[in-house]
Scaffold this motif. Structure first.
Motif, PDB file in Angstrom:
ATOM      1  N   TRP A   7       0.835  -1.196   0.000  1.00 42.50           N
ATOM      2  CA  TRP A   7       0.000   0.000   0.000  1.00 42.50           C
ATOM      3  C   TRP A   7       0.871   1.247   0.000  1.00 42.50           C
ATOM      4  CZ3 TRP A   7      -5.514   0.108   0.776  1.00 42.50           C
ATOM      5  CH2 TRP A   7      -6.094  -1.167   0.806  1.00 42.50           C
ATOM      6  N   SER A   8       0.337   2.313  -0.613  1.00 46.06           N
ATOM      7  CA  SER A   8       1.038   3.595  -0.663  1.00 46.06           C
ATOM      8  C   SER A   8       0.246   4.658   0.090  1.00 46.06           C
ATOM      9  CB  SER A   8       1.220   4.056  -2.114  1.00 46.06           C
ATOM     10  OG  SER A   8       1.921   3.093  -2.864  1.00 46.06           O
ATOM     11  N   THR A   9       0.954   5.564   0.732  1.00 52.45           N
ATOM     12  CA  THR A   9       0.292   6.679   1.409  1.00 52.45           C
ATOM     13  C   THR A   9       0.003   7.770   0.382  1.00 52.45           C
ATOM     14  OG1 THR A   9       1.398   6.200   3.503  1.00 52.45           O
ATOM     15  CG2 THR A   9       0.468   8.415   3.223  1.00 52.45           C
ATOM     16  N   ALA A  10      -1.280   8.050   0.181  1.00 54.31           N
ATOM     17  CA  ALA A  10      -1.680   9.044  -0.818  1.00 54.31           C
ATOM     18  C   ALA A  10      -1.877  10.419  -0.206  1.00 54.31           C
ATOM     19  CB  ALA A  10      -2.969   8.600  -1.505  1.00 54.31           C
ATOM     20  N   ASP A  11      -2.229  10.458   1.080  1.00 52.93           N
ATOM     21  CA  ASP A  11      -2.499  11.742   1.725  1.00 52.93           C
ATOM     22  C   ASP A  11      -2.503  11.536   3.238  1.00 52.93           C
ATOM     23  OD1 ASP A  11      -3.047  14.403   1.971  1.00 52.93           O
ATOM     24  OD2 ASP A  11      -5.126  14.291   1.275  1.00 52.93           O
ATOM     25  N   ARG A  12      -2.420  12.635   3.949  1.00 57.81           N
ATOM     26  CA  ARG A  12      -2.539  12.594   5.404  1.00 57.81           C
ATOM     27  C   ARG A  12      -3.584  13.607   5.814  1.00 57.81           C
ATOM     28  NH1 ARG A  12       1.349   9.468   7.548  1.00 57.81           N
ATOM     29  NH2 ARG A  12       3.195   9.073   6.285  1.00 57.81           N
ATOM     30  N   THR A  13      -4.334  13.265   6.864  1.00 56.27           N
ATOM     31  CA  THR A  13      -5.402  14.145   7.298  1.00 56.27           C
ATOM     32  C   THR A  13      -5.591  14.018   8.799  1.00 56.27           C
ATOM     33  OG1 THR A  13      -7.696  14.809   6.855  1.00 56.27           O
ATOM     34  CG2 THR A  13      -7.243  12.439   6.995  1.00 56.27           C
ATOM     35  N   ASN A  14      -6.480  14.827   9.329  1.00 56.38           N
ATOM     36  CA  ASN A  14      -6.843  14.713  10.738  1.00 56.38           C
ATOM     37  C   ASN A  14      -8.342  14.486  10.787  1.00 56.38           C
ATOM     38  OD1 ASN A  14      -7.812  15.875  13.471  1.00 56.38           O
ATOM     39  ND2 ASN A  14      -5.599  15.619  13.725  1.00 56.38           N
ATOM     40  N   TRP A  15      -8.731  13.320  11.270  1.00 51.22           N
ATOM     41  CA  TRP A  15     -10.139  12.939  11.308  1.00 51.22           C
ATOM     42  C   TRP A  15     -10.609  12.924  12.763  1.00 51.22           C
ATOM     43  CZ3 TRP A  15     -12.807   8.255  12.837  1.00 51.22           C
ATOM     44  CH2 TRP A  15     -14.145   8.212  12.392  1.00 51.22           C
ATOM     45  N   LEU A  30      -4.317   8.328   4.433  1.00 44.61           N
ATOM     46  CA  LEU A  30      -5.108   7.691   3.374  1.00 44.61           C
ATOM     47  C   LEU A  30      -4.140   6.820   2.591  1.00 44.61           C
ATOM     48  CD1 LEU A  30      -7.538   7.252   1.483  1.00 44.61           C
ATOM     49  CD2 LEU A  30      -6.811   9.322   0.251  1.00 44.61           C
ATOM     50  N   MET A  31      -4.415   5.529   2.565  1.00 48.33           N
ATOM     51  CA  MET A  31      -3.542   4.605   1.854  1.00 48.33           C
ATOM     52  C   MET A  31      -4.283   3.973   0.683  1.00 48.33           C
ATOM     53  SD  MET A  31      -1.194   2.975   4.835  1.00 48.33           S
ATOM     54  CE  MET A  31       0.147   2.714   3.677  1.00 48.33           C
ATOM     55  N   VAL A  32      -3.533   3.720  -0.377  1.00 54.74           N
ATOM     56  CA  VAL A  32      -4.109   3.224  -1.619  1.00 54.74           C
ATOM     57  C   VAL A  32      -3.393   1.948  -2.037  1.00 54.74           C
ATOM     58  CG1 VAL A  32      -4.551   3.757  -4.039  1.00 54.74           C
ATOM     59  CG2 VAL A  32      -4.633   5.580  -2.338  1.00 54.74           C
ATOM     60  N   ARG A  33      -4.167   1.027  -2.562  1.00 53.15           N
ATOM     61  CA  ARG A  33      -3.613  -0.233  -3.070  1.00 53.15           C
ATOM     62  C   ARG A  33      -4.082  -0.426  -4.501  1.00 53.15           C
ATOM     63  NH1 ARG A  33      -0.875  -3.850  -4.689  1.00 53.15           N
ATOM     64  NH2 ARG A  33      -0.856  -5.979  -3.898  1.00 53.15           N
ATOM     65  N   ASP A  34      -3.131  -0.458  -5.431  1.00 56.21           N
ATOM     66  CA  ASP A  34      -3.457  -0.712  -6.838  1.00 56.21           C
ATOM     67  C   ASP A  34      -3.492  -2.221  -7.042  1.00 56.21           C
ATOM     68  OD1 ASP A  34      -3.693  -0.946  -9.545  1.00 56.21           O
ATOM     69  OD2 ASP A  34      -1.950   0.292 -10.033  1.00 56.21           O
ATOM     70  N   LEU A  35      -4.664  -2.750  -7.276  1.00 52.34           N
ATOM     71  CA  LEU A  35      -4.819  -4.199  -7.400  1.00 52.34           C
ATOM     72  C   LEU A  35      -4.297  -4.739  -8.721  1.00 52.34           C
ATOM     73  CD1 LEU A  35      -8.387  -4.537  -5.877  1.00 52.34           C
ATOM     74  CD2 LEU A  35      -6.191  -4.953  -4.754  1.00 52.34           C
ATOM     75  N   ARG A  36      -3.948  -3.840  -9.617  1.00 53.47           N
ATOM     76  CA  ARG A  36      -3.429  -4.296 -10.908  1.00 53.47           C
ATOM     77  C   ARG A  36      -1.926  -4.502 -10.868  1.00 53.47           C
ATOM     78  NH1 ARG A  36      -6.025   0.616 -14.021  1.00 53.47           N
ATOM     79  NH2 ARG A  36      -4.936   1.528 -12.261  1.00 53.47           N
TER      80      ARG A  36
END
Ligand SMILES: CC(C)(COP(=O)(O)OP(=O)(O)OC[C@H]1O[C@@H](n2cnc3c(N)ncnc32)[C@H](O)[C@@H]1OP(=O)(O)O)[C@@H](O)C(=O)NCCC(=O)NCCS
Length: 81
Positions: free
Chosen positions: A37-45, A52-58
């Motif tokens: 997984w890659s970190t796409a953004d950071r936020t405060n919730w 925010l982490m993203v996984r490219d399934l391809r």
């Protein structure tokens, strides 16, 4: 066990035609990064720092994840090319 669950979710999403998965995590960025997984953004919730982490399934790497109250999972269904 956590990584097995992540990979199982990735496999299920891939079989259902999803090409990308997103999640928010406050504590386990390194855990997911090891699974591709890659970190796409950071936020405060609500006062909690989260990534925010993203996984490219391809991509070639297999894997996926999660399972706690601090994790929000959503999937983006994108037409495969
Ligand atoms: C993160 C979590 C899901 C991992 O589950 P698990 O069953 O321990 O995962 P696995 O056994 O498949 O993998 C363990 C590996 O991940 C690493 N790891 C565990 N938690 C980690 C974290 N927060 N950050 C980075 N690496 C982590 C371990 O050191 C271990 O590494 P090793 O294989 O070199 O020994 C689990 O530890 C957990 O629920 N933690 C508390 C809540 C949490 O942080 N949830 C994440 C969502 S915000």
């Amino acid at each position: 066990m956590g990584s097995i669950l992540v990979r199982a979710i990735e496999d299920q999403a891939r079989q259902r035609g999803f090409s990308r998965l997103n999640l928010y995590t406050s504590e386990a960025t390194g855990f997911y990064a090891r699974l591709g997984w890659s970190t796409a953004d950071r936020t405060n919730w609500r006062g909690v720092d989260a990534a925010l982490m993203v996984r490219d399934l391809r991509s070639d790497v297999t894997g996926f994840g999660l399972g706690s109250r601090a994790t929000l999972l959503e999937a983006s269904k994108i037409r495969r090319r």
